[in-house]
Design a protein around this motif. Structure first.
Motif, short mmCIF file in Angstrom:
data_model
loop_
_atom_site.label_atom_id
_atom_site.label_comp_id
_atom_site.label_asym_id
_atom_site.label_seq_id
_atom_site.Cartn_x
_atom_site.Cartn_y
_atom_site.Cartn_z
N TYR A 149 -2.39 8.75 -4.26
CA TYR A 149 -2.87 7.68 -5.11
C TYR A 149 -1.85 6.56 -5.19
N GLY A 150 -2.32 5.33 -5.07
CA GLY A 150 -1.45 4.18 -5.14
C GLY A 150 -0.88 3.73 -3.81
N SER A 151 -1.19 4.44 -2.73
CA SER A 151 -0.67 4.08 -1.42
C SER A 151 -1.30 2.81 -0.90
N CYS A 152 -0.52 2.10 -0.11
CA CYS A 152 -1.03 0.96 0.63
C CYS A 152 -1.32 1.37 2.07
N MET A 153 -2.06 0.53 2.77
CA MET A 153 -2.25 0.65 4.20
C MET A 153 -1.90 -0.69 4.82
N GLY A 154 -1.34 -0.65 6.01
CA GLY A 154 -0.93 -1.89 6.63
C GLY A 154 -0.96 -1.84 8.14
N TRP A 155 -0.73 -2.98 8.71
CA TRP A 155 -0.64 -3.12 10.16
C TRP A 155 0.64 -3.85 10.53
N TRP A 156 1.33 -3.32 11.52
CA TRP A 156 2.53 -3.91 12.08
C TRP A 156 2.32 -4.09 13.57
N ARG A 157 3.15 -4.93 14.19
CA ARG A 157 3.06 -5.09 15.62
C ARG A 157 4.45 -5.31 16.20
N TYR B 193 -0.65 -11.20 4.10
CA TYR B 193 -0.54 -11.41 5.54
C TYR B 193 0.75 -12.13 5.88
N ALA B 194 1.25 -11.85 7.06
CA ALA B 194 2.33 -12.65 7.60
C ALA B 194 1.81 -14.04 7.94
N GLY B 195 2.69 -15.04 7.84
CA GLY B 195 2.27 -16.40 8.12
C GLY B 195 1.74 -16.59 9.53
N SER B 196 2.21 -15.79 10.47
CA SER B 196 1.81 -15.93 11.86
C SER B 196 0.35 -15.56 12.10
N VAL B 197 -0.25 -14.78 11.19
CA VAL B 197 -1.63 -14.35 11.37
C VAL B 197 -2.54 -14.81 10.24
N GLU B 198 -2.00 -15.42 9.23
CA GLU B 198 -2.78 -15.88 8.08
C GLU B 198 -3.93 -16.77 8.55
N GLY B 199 -5.11 -16.47 8.08
CA GLY B 199 -6.29 -17.26 8.43
C GLY B 199 -6.98 -16.82 9.69
N GLY C 213 5.74 -6.61 10.16
CA GLY C 213 4.56 -6.35 9.36
C GLY C 213 3.68 -7.58 9.33
N ILE C 214 2.38 -7.40 9.55
CA ILE C 214 1.49 -8.55 9.63
C ILE C 214 0.37 -8.53 8.60
N ALA C 215 0.03 -7.37 8.07
CA ALA C 215 -1.05 -7.32 7.09
C ALA C 215 -0.94 -6.06 6.26
N GLU C 216 -1.32 -6.15 5.00
CA GLU C 216 -1.35 -4.98 4.13
C GLU C 216 -2.51 -5.10 3.16
N CYS D 213 -0.58 1.18 12.83
CA CYS D 213 -1.07 1.41 11.49
C CYS D 213 0.02 2.06 10.66
N ALA D 214 0.06 1.77 9.37
CA ALA D 214 1.08 2.33 8.50
C ALA D 214 0.51 2.63 7.13
N SER D 215 1.06 3.65 6.51
CA SER D 215 0.74 4.01 5.14
C SER D 215 2.04 4.10 4.37
N GLY D 216 2.05 3.59 3.15
CA GLY D 216 3.28 3.58 2.39
C GLY D 216 3.08 3.58 0.90
#
Length: 121
Positions: free
Chosen positions: A30-38, A59-65, A47-50, A95-98
């Motif tokens: 409970y309370g975990s996040c999920m994210g994407w890194w590249r 989102y990271a600025g490089s992928v925002e939008g 890290g690019i999105a969570e 993929c990441a969980s934290g």
């Protein structure tokens, strides 16, 4: 521990789209996040999105939008929809969980093995 498996990588033309999927072996704590890194060759993993447990997205600025992260809690799954892909987006996506926030490397508790994305001009 939670195991993460990514899928959906592939080759796409510049300007095209891909959607990546990640499925967890069990419901994260409970309370975990999920994210994407590249990680691109010769570069650090970034890290690019969570998305947090309660649906907040960053989102990271490089992928925002251009990229969108979303999840399906019933399926223990998280997705990354990537639009307007550019050659600089190529690399291995993880993929990441934290704990709480997934753009902070110290918070990451589980990593997937990665899926490859190639973008051609």
């Amino acid at each position: 521990e939670v195991q993460l498996v990514e899928s959906g990588g592939g080759s796409v033309q510049s300007g095209g789209s891909l959607t990546l999927s990640c499925v967890a072996s069990r419901q994260p704590p409970y309370g975990s996040c999920m994210g994407w890194w590249r990680q691109a060759p010769g570069k650090e993993r970034e890290g690019i999105a969570e998305i947090t447990y309660d649906g907040h997205r960053n989102y990271a600025g490089s992928v925002e939008g251009r990229f969108s992260i979303f999840k399906d809690d019933a399926k223990n799954a998280v997705f990354l929809k990537m639009d307007s892909l550019e050659p600089d987006d190529a690399g291995t996506y993880y993929c990441a969980s934290g704990d709480e926030r997934c753009l902070r490397p110290r918070a990451i508790r589980s990593w997937g093995e990665g899926t490859q994305v190639t973008v051609s001009s």
